[in-house]
Design an enzyme around this catalytic site. Structure first.
Site, mmCIF file in Angstrom:
data_model
loop_
_atom_site.group_PDB
_atom_site.id
_atom_site.type_symbol
_atom_site.label_atom_id
_atom_site.label_comp_id
_atom_site.label_asym_id
_atom_site.label_seq_id
_atom_site.Cartn_x
_atom_site.Cartn_y
_atom_site.Cartn_z
ATOM 1 N N CYS A 1 -5.444 12.454 13.473
ATOM 2 C CA CYS A 1 -4.333 12.717 14.034
ATOM 3 C C CYS A 1 -3.495 12.034 14.732
ATOM 4 C CB CYS A 1 -5.134 13.737 15.024
ATOM 5 S SG CYS A 1 -3.646 13.948 16.641
ATOM 6 N N TYR B 1 0.832 13.458 -0.900
ATOM 7 C CA TYR B 1 -0.945 13.154 -1.152
ATOM 8 C C TYR B 1 -1.559 14.936 -1.826
ATOM 9 C CZ TYR B 1 1.359 9.241 0.366
ATOM 10 O OH TYR B 1 2.187 7.720 0.432
ATOM 11 N N CYS C 1 -4.021 12.067 18.367
ATOM 12 C CA CYS C 1 -4.823 11.359 19.520
ATOM 13 C C CYS C 1 -5.769 9.674 18.694
ATOM 14 C CB CYS C 1 -6.008 12.130 20.027
ATOM 15 S SG CYS C 1 -6.926 12.377 18.768
ATOM 16 N N GLY D 1 -5.749 -5.666 -11.536
ATOM 17 C CA GLY D 1 -5.115 -4.456 -11.713
ATOM 18 C C GLY D 1 -4.357 -4.495 -10.231
ATOM 19 N N THR D 2 -3.491 -5.267 -9.816
ATOM 20 C CA THR D 2 -2.180 -5.031 -8.668
ATOM 21 C C THR D 2 -1.014 -6.231 -9.402
ATOM 22 O OG1 THR D 2 -1.823 -6.026 -6.848
ATOM 23 C CG2 THR D 2 -3.303 -6.950 -6.926
ATOM 24 N N HIS E 1 -4.891 -0.320 2.515
ATOM 25 C CA HIS E 1 -4.040 0.816 2.327
ATOM 26 C C HIS E 1 -4.803 2.562 3.501
ATOM 27 C CE1 HIS E 1 -1.538 -1.913 0.922
ATOM 28 N NE2 HIS E 1 -1.603 -2.761 1.917
ATOM 29 N N ASP F 1 -8.110 5.749 -3.189
ATOM 30 C CA ASP F 1 -8.847 6.377 -3.910
ATOM 31 C C ASP F 1 -9.729 6.201 -3.629
ATOM 32 O OD1 ASP F 1 -8.461 5.021 -7.127
ATOM 33 O OD2 ASP F 1 -9.899 4.497 -5.797
ATOM 34 N N LEU G 1 -3.434 -6.443 -16.307
ATOM 35 C CA LEU G 1 -2.889 -5.421 -17.555
ATOM 36 C C LEU G 1 -1.884 -7.022 -18.393
ATOM 37 C CD1 LEU G 1 -2.856 -4.212 -20.125
ATOM 38 C CD2 LEU G 1 -1.212 -2.693 -18.675
HETATM 39 C C1 BV8 Z 1 3.624 -4.666 6.600
HETATM 40 C C2 BV8 Z 1 -0.402 2.591 0.308
HETATM 41 C C3 BV8 Z 1 3.126 -5.745 8.811
HETATM 42 C C4 BV8 Z 1 0.491 4.527 -0.101
HETATM 43 C C5 BV8 Z 1 1.041 1.211 0.221
HETATM 44 C C6 BV8 Z 1 6.591 -9.865 3.688
HETATM 45 C C7 BV8 Z 1 5.311 -10.080 4.958
HETATM 46 C C8 BV8 Z 1 4.542 -8.486 5.067
HETATM 47 C C9 BV8 Z 1 5.329 -7.511 4.601
HETATM 48 C C10 BV8 Z 1 6.377 -7.449 3.664
HETATM 49 C C11 BV8 Z 1 6.750 -9.014 4.184
HETATM 50 N N1 BV8 Z 1 7.934 -8.296 2.974
HETATM 51 C C12 BV8 Z 1 8.222 -6.807 2.607
HETATM 52 C C13 BV8 Z 1 7.415 -6.308 3.120
HETATM 53 C C14 BV8 Z 1 7.060 -4.777 4.141
HETATM 54 C C15 BV8 Z 1 6.254 -3.902 2.893
HETATM 55 C C16 BV8 Z 1 6.642 -4.806 1.874
HETATM 56 O O1 BV8 Z 1 5.412 -5.317 1.049
HETATM 57 N N2 BV8 Z 1 7.697 -4.013 1.132
HETATM 58 C C17 BV8 Z 1 7.103 -4.447 -0.325
HETATM 59 C C18 BV8 Z 1 8.539 -3.333 -0.969
HETATM 60 C C19 BV8 Z 1 8.719 -5.325 -0.628
HETATM 61 N N3 BV8 Z 1 4.917 -4.319 3.312
HETATM 62 C C20 BV8 Z 1 5.034 -3.762 4.777
HETATM 63 O O2 BV8 Z 1 4.768 -2.119 5.071
HETATM 64 C C21 BV8 Z 1 3.328 -3.357 5.354
HETATM 65 N N4 BV8 Z 1 3.143 -3.228 6.509
HETATM 66 O O3 BV8 Z 1 4.069 -5.324 6.450
HETATM 67 O O4 BV8 Z 1 3.746 -4.234 8.436
HETATM 68 C C22 BV8 Z 1 2.191 -6.486 8.706
HETATM 69 C C23 BV8 Z 1 1.652 -7.924 7.329
HETATM 70 C C24 BV8 Z 1 0.925 -8.467 7.872
HETATM 71 C C25 BV8 Z 1 -0.048 -7.764 9.141
HETATM 72 C C26 BV8 Z 1 0.306 -7.032 10.058
HETATM 73 C C27 BV8 Z 1 1.312 -6.461 10.047
HETATM 74 C C28 BV8 Z 1 2.740 -2.081 4.249
HETATM 75 C C29 BV8 Z 1 1.932 -1.717 3.298
HETATM 76 C C30 BV8 Z 1 1.456 -0.093 2.777
HETATM 77 C C31 BV8 Z 1 2.326 0.490 2.032
HETATM 78 N N5 BV8 Z 1 1.393 1.355 1.261
HETATM 79 N N6 BV8 Z 1 -0.551 1.947 -0.394
HETATM 80 C C32 BV8 Z 1 0.218 4.778 -1.047
HETATM 81 O O5 BV8 Z 1 -0.267 4.838 -2.236
HETATM 82 O O6 BV8 Z 1 0.870 6.021 -1.322
HETATM 83 S S1 BV8 Z 1 1.786 0.490 -1.034
HETATM 84 C C33 BV8 Z 1 1.303 0.729 -2.274
HETATM 85 O O7 BV8 Z 1 2.383 -0.372 -2.886
HETATM 86 C C34 BV8 Z 1 0.146 0.281 -2.973
HETATM 87 O O8 BV8 Z 1 -1.588 0.460 -2.687
HETATM 88 C C35 BV8 Z 1 0.240 -1.121 -3.193
HETATM 89 O O9 BV8 Z 1 -0.197 -2.260 -2.042
HETATM 90 C C36 BV8 Z 1 1.766 -1.580 -3.665
HETATM 91 C C37 BV8 Z 1 1.343 -2.245 -5.097
HETATM 92 O O10 BV8 Z 1 0.845 -1.310 -5.919
HETATM 93 P P1 BV8 Z 1 -0.345 -1.702 -6.966
HETATM 94 O O11 BV8 Z 1 -1.464 -1.440 -6.056
HETATM 95 O O12 BV8 Z 1 0.068 -3.414 -6.972
HETATM 96 O O13 BV8 Z 1 0.201 -1.219 -8.218
HETATM 97 P P2 BV8 Z 1 1.816 -1.378 -9.201
HETATM 98 O O14 BV8 Z 1 1.981 -0.420 -9.740
HETATM 99 O O15 BV8 Z 1 2.772 -1.999 -8.213
HETATM 100 O O16 BV8 Z 1 1.370 -2.731 -9.593
HETATM 101 C C38 BV8 Z 1 -0.773 -2.112 -10.937
HETATM 102 C C39 BV8 Z 1 -0.191 -3.495 -11.675
HETATM 103 O O17 BV8 Z 1 -1.829 -2.936 -12.129
HETATM 104 C C40 BV8 Z 1 0.546 -4.268 -13.087
HETATM 105 O O18 BV8 Z 1 0.913 -5.166 -12.596
HETATM 106 C C41 BV8 Z 1 -0.118 -3.698 -14.088
HETATM 107 O O19 BV8 Z 1 0.080 -4.531 -14.678
HETATM 108 C C42 BV8 Z 1 -1.588 -3.419 -13.947
HETATM 109 N N7 BV8 Z 1 -2.324 -2.339 -14.580
HETATM 110 C C43 BV8 Z 1 -1.926 -0.927 -14.815
HETATM 111 N N8 BV8 Z 1 -2.637 -0.572 -15.781
HETATM 112 C C44 BV8 Z 1 -3.907 -1.834 -15.859
HETATM 113 C C45 BV8 Z 1 -3.995 -3.031 -15.254
HETATM 114 N N9 BV8 Z 1 -4.511 -3.778 -14.575
HETATM 115 C C46 BV8 Z 1 -5.603 -3.892 -15.763
HETATM 116 N N10 BV8 Z 1 -6.260 -2.504 -16.080
HETATM 117 C C47 BV8 Z 1 -5.107 -1.491 -16.390
HETATM 118 N N11 BV8 Z 1 -5.353 -0.517 -16.981
#
Ligand code: BV8
Length: 223
Positions: free
Chosen positions: A112, A52, A115, A170-171, A104, A89, A197
């Site tokens: 902390c 980080y 606390c 972008g997600t 997120h 970011d 994209l």
């Molecule tokens: C939770 C911070 C309970 C860290 C991140 C079902 C229901 C609920 C939960 C789950 C479920 N199934 C599984 C889970 C658990 C888990 C989960 O989803 N796991 C995945 C692997 C299956 N989820 C959790 O643990 C979450 N917590 O569920 O708690 C709860 C639920 C509801 C209510 C109360 C309690 C917590 C998840 C958070 C994790 N932290 N980020 C860090 O940044 O280091 S996740 C991180 O990856 C991101 O924040 C984002 O959320 C995720 C995906 O990233 P994206 O932003 O989409 O980026 P990615 O690279 O994947 O895609 C980029 C996209 O942009 C692409 O489509 C690409 O084509 C496009 N792109 C690229 N270039 C461009 C572009 N578009 C336009 N222009 C460009 N130039």
């Protein structure tokens, strides 16, 4: 018109912030289990802080792009815009975005683990940095890791229930609960639009799509 916007790493990709799932994405270089879970932090805080700290210094060098500026312009228009981001970011803010909902967490904040105090993160953070509130050496990034509960869910779900239009930008739609927001908005009768994209994992849930780089499709859509 009430609009909810959800952004992901793709909106910051052209600012050089990198993405997660793309071929050179972060999750292809490191394992989520090693760096983005509370267990990983408990096991090896130095390794997690190193990741980080590197992302924080990259963020400080990055600049907001045309997509960030266009979304800030939309927020300043007559629309009622709720801007939710999965990104940690601060490029939305540096591009003029206001009241950005970081579901997120934020790279620029420290938390902390003892606390719960939150304070501005130094560029390089270490677990033993004493908490300014309780003094304990339990400093972690203020980031929501996998298995942790995202921030501001009540406010986000209320906005989704009231909006006329939900736009994801972008997600990949790979991570929940963010990936489920489109179904929630649709169930409440909102129009839905994906600006990306390439088609996301949940593209079939969107009524409309525009594909291309965010710096092109977002300003075109906002105009
Ligand atoms: C939770 C911070 C309970 C860290 C991140 C079902 C229901 C609920 C939960 C789950 C479920 N199934 C599984 C889970 C658990 C888990 C989960 O989803 N796991 C995945 C692997 C299956 N989820 C959790 O643990 C979450 N917590 O569920 O708690 C709860 C639920 C509801 C209510 C109360 C309690 C917590 C998840 C958070 C994790 N932290 N980020 C860090 O940044 O280091 S996740 C991180 O990856 C991101 O924040 C984002 O959320 C995720 C995906 O990233 P994206 O932003 O989409 O980026 P990615 O690279 O994947 O895609 C980029 C996209 O942009 C692409 O489509 C690409 O084509 C496009 N792109 C690229 N270039 C461009 C572009 N578009 C336009 N222009 C460009 N130039």
């Amino acid at each position: 018109m009430k609009i909810v916007i959800l952004t992901g790493a793709g909106v910051s990709a052209e600012s050089g912030m990198g993405t997660f799932q793309d071929e050179n994405g972060l999750w292809t270089q490191v394992n989520i289990e090693d760096v983005a879970t509370p267990e990983a932090f408990a096991r090896n805080p130095a390794k997690v802080h190193a990741l980080y700290n590197a992302r924080r210094s990259n963020c400080l060098k990055a600049e907001p792009n045309a997509a960030h500026f266009a979304l800030a312009e939309l927020q300043n228009s007559r629309h009622d815009v709720t801007l939710v981001t999965q990104n940690i970011d601060n490029l939305h803010e540096r591009g003029g975005g206001t009241d950005v909902i970081h579901m997120h967490g934020e790279l620029m904040k420290a938390l902390c683990a003892s606390c719960g105090a939150v304070w501005p993160a130094p560029e390089a953070m270490d677990k033993d940095d004493p908490c300014p509130s309780c003094g304990k050496p339990q400093t972690r990034p203020d980031i929501v890791w996998f298995g942790e509960i995202p921030y501001h869910m009540d406010r986000i779900e209320r906005a989704l229930s009231e909006c006329d239009l939900f736009v994801a930008i972008g997600t990949s739609g790979a991570v929940y609960p963010a990936a489920g927001f489109v179904q929630m908005a649709d169930a409440f009768g909102a129009d839905t639009l994906e600006l990306n994209l390439a088609p996301s994992d949940v593209q079939s849930a969107f009524a409309a799509h525009r594909y291309g780089p965010a710096t092109e499709v977002v300003p075109q859509w906002v105009a």
